[in-house]
Design an enzyme around this catalytic site. Structure first.
Site, PDB file in Angstrom:
ATOM      1  N   GLN A 120      13.760 -74.798  67.584  1.00  0.00           N
ATOM      2  CA  GLN A 120      14.240 -76.174  67.744  1.00  0.00           C
ATOM      3  C   GLN A 120      13.722 -77.066  66.618  1.00  0.00           C
ATOM      4  OE1 GLN A 120      13.926 -77.719  71.754  1.00  0.00           O
ATOM      5  NE2 GLN A 120      13.927 -79.827  71.003  1.00  0.00           N
TER       6      GLN A 120
ATOM      7  N   CYS B 295      14.519 -68.733  77.202  1.00  0.00           N
ATOM      8  CA  CYS B 295      13.437 -67.739  77.169  1.00  0.00           C
ATOM      9  C   CYS B 295      12.241 -68.218  77.986  1.00  0.00           C
ATOM     10  CB  CYS B 295      13.029 -67.393  75.738  1.00  0.00           C
ATOM     11  SG  CYS B 295      12.452 -68.764  74.753  1.00  0.00           S
TER      12      CYS B 295
ATOM     13  N   CYS C 114      17.351 -68.724  70.443  1.00  0.00           N
ATOM     14  CA  CYS C 114      16.020 -68.738  69.852  1.00  0.00           C
ATOM     15  C   CYS C 114      15.823 -67.480  69.013  1.00  0.00           C
ATOM     16  CB  CYS C 114      14.932 -68.880  70.909  1.00  0.00           C
ATOM     17  SG  CYS C 114      14.484 -67.357  71.742  1.00  0.00           S
ATOM     18  N   GLU C 115      15.124 -67.671  67.909  1.00  0.00           N
ATOM     19  CA  GLU C 115      14.945 -66.561  66.985  1.00  0.00           C
ATOM     20  C   GLU C 115      13.895 -65.570  67.482  1.00  0.00           C
ATOM     21  OE1 GLU C 115      13.866 -68.492  63.355  1.00  0.00           O
ATOM     22  OE2 GLU C 115      11.728 -68.419  63.794  1.00  0.00           O
ATOM     23  N   HIS C 116      13.181 -65.928  68.536  1.00  0.00           N
ATOM     24  CA  HIS C 116      12.133 -65.028  69.026  1.00  0.00           C
ATOM     25  C   HIS C 116      12.666 -64.030  70.043  1.00  0.00           C
ATOM     26  CE1 HIS C 116       9.786 -68.817  67.987  1.00  0.00           C
ATOM     27  NE2 HIS C 116       9.509 -67.935  67.059  1.00  0.00           N
ATOM     28  N   HIS C 117      13.616 -64.470  70.874  1.00  0.00           N
ATOM     29  CA  HIS C 117      14.104 -63.593  71.948  1.00  0.00           C
ATOM     30  C   HIS C 117      15.619 -63.425  71.936  1.00  0.00           C
ATOM     31  CE1 HIS C 117      10.328 -65.530  73.361  1.00  0.00           C
ATOM     32  NE2 HIS C 117      10.028 -64.284  73.670  1.00  0.00           N
TER      33      HIS C 117
ATOM     34  N   HIS D  72      14.994 -74.137  76.807  1.00  0.00           N
ATOM     35  CA  HIS D  72      14.913 -72.799  76.220  1.00  0.00           C
ATOM     36  C   HIS D  72      14.976 -71.763  77.334  1.00  0.00           C
ATOM     37  CE1 HIS D  72      13.538 -74.035  72.071  1.00  0.00           C
ATOM     38  NE2 HIS D  72      13.587 -75.177  72.748  1.00  0.00           N
TER      39      HIS D  72
HETATM   40 ZN   LIG Z   1      12.494 -67.547  72.780  1.00  0.00          ZN
END
Ligand SMILES: [Zn+2]
Length: 205
Positions: A135, A165, A94-97, A163
């Site tokens: 996603q 995360c 994931c690009e956030h975490h 996910h």
């Molecule tokens: Zn994430």
């Protein structure tokens, strides 16, 4: 969909990439940030291993879907029904975490005289999986890549993924699955075709 895909060009810029040493130094910083000592024996080779692992896990940045799909396709006399490839396992981040997204992609298209080699669909899923992702974006990118190159009557993509995360941190919801779909062409305009895609997916589980 176009807006999402535009933010993720097929081949992101590779100029100005840091050196291997800079990457390894950054890992040492993160190890210290986490509270460990990069100088202790067990961690001495870790920065080099992490840099090497990142090369593989994010190898999708060095590839364009067009390279895999090509520009020439098999002609199929008469076959015009749905081609569905189910349960393509993928691992993304994931690009956030920057933690794993683990899932399965299901890809279908309705040919317009031409078909793709089945392994090519799996490779397209890998190219987009081996990048930092959401996603939703990944689902749209797979559909657009096949739509643009093969120009079939329609493409349907469904991704189901967990996910990490969400499972490992924050709300800690283990085992929850996120479903995303993208439909193009007749899958978008004709509800009956969309329903047939869903039925075929379920039918063989
Ligand atoms: Zn994430």
């Amino acid at each position: 969909m176009d807006a999402i895909v535009k933010n993720f060009p097929a081949v992101p810029a590779t100029d100005g990439r840091p050196s291997q040493k800079e990457a390894e130094d950054a890992v040492r910083v993160l190890l210290r940030w986490a509270g460990d000592d990069p100088a202790r024996e067990g961690l001495l080779d870790t920065p080099a291993r992490v840099a090497k692992a990142y090369k593989e896990l994010f190898s999708g940045y060095d590839l364009a879907a067009e390279d895999v799909l090509g520009r020439t396709f098999e002609e199929v006399g008469g076959f015009d029904d749905m081609v569905l490839v189910r349960n393509l396992d993928f691992y993304s981040h994931c690009e956030h975490h920057m933690v794993p997204i683990i899932g399965k992609a299901h890809v279908a298209y309705l040919p317009d005289g031409k078909v793709l080699g089945l392994s090519k669909i799996a490779r397209v899923v890998d190219i987009f999986g081996r990048r930092l992702q959401t996603q939703e974006t990944m689902t749209a990118q797979i559909a657009k890549a096949i739509d643009d190159t093969l120009q079939p009557r329609g493409v349907a993509v469904m991704i189901e993924a967990e996910h990490m995360c969400m499972a490992m941190r924050g709300v800690q919801k283990q085992g929850s699955t996120t479903l995303t779909t993208t439909f193009t062409g007749v899958f978008k305009t004709e509800p009956a075709e969309q329903a047939r895609f869903m039925t075929m997916l379920r039918g063989f589980k």
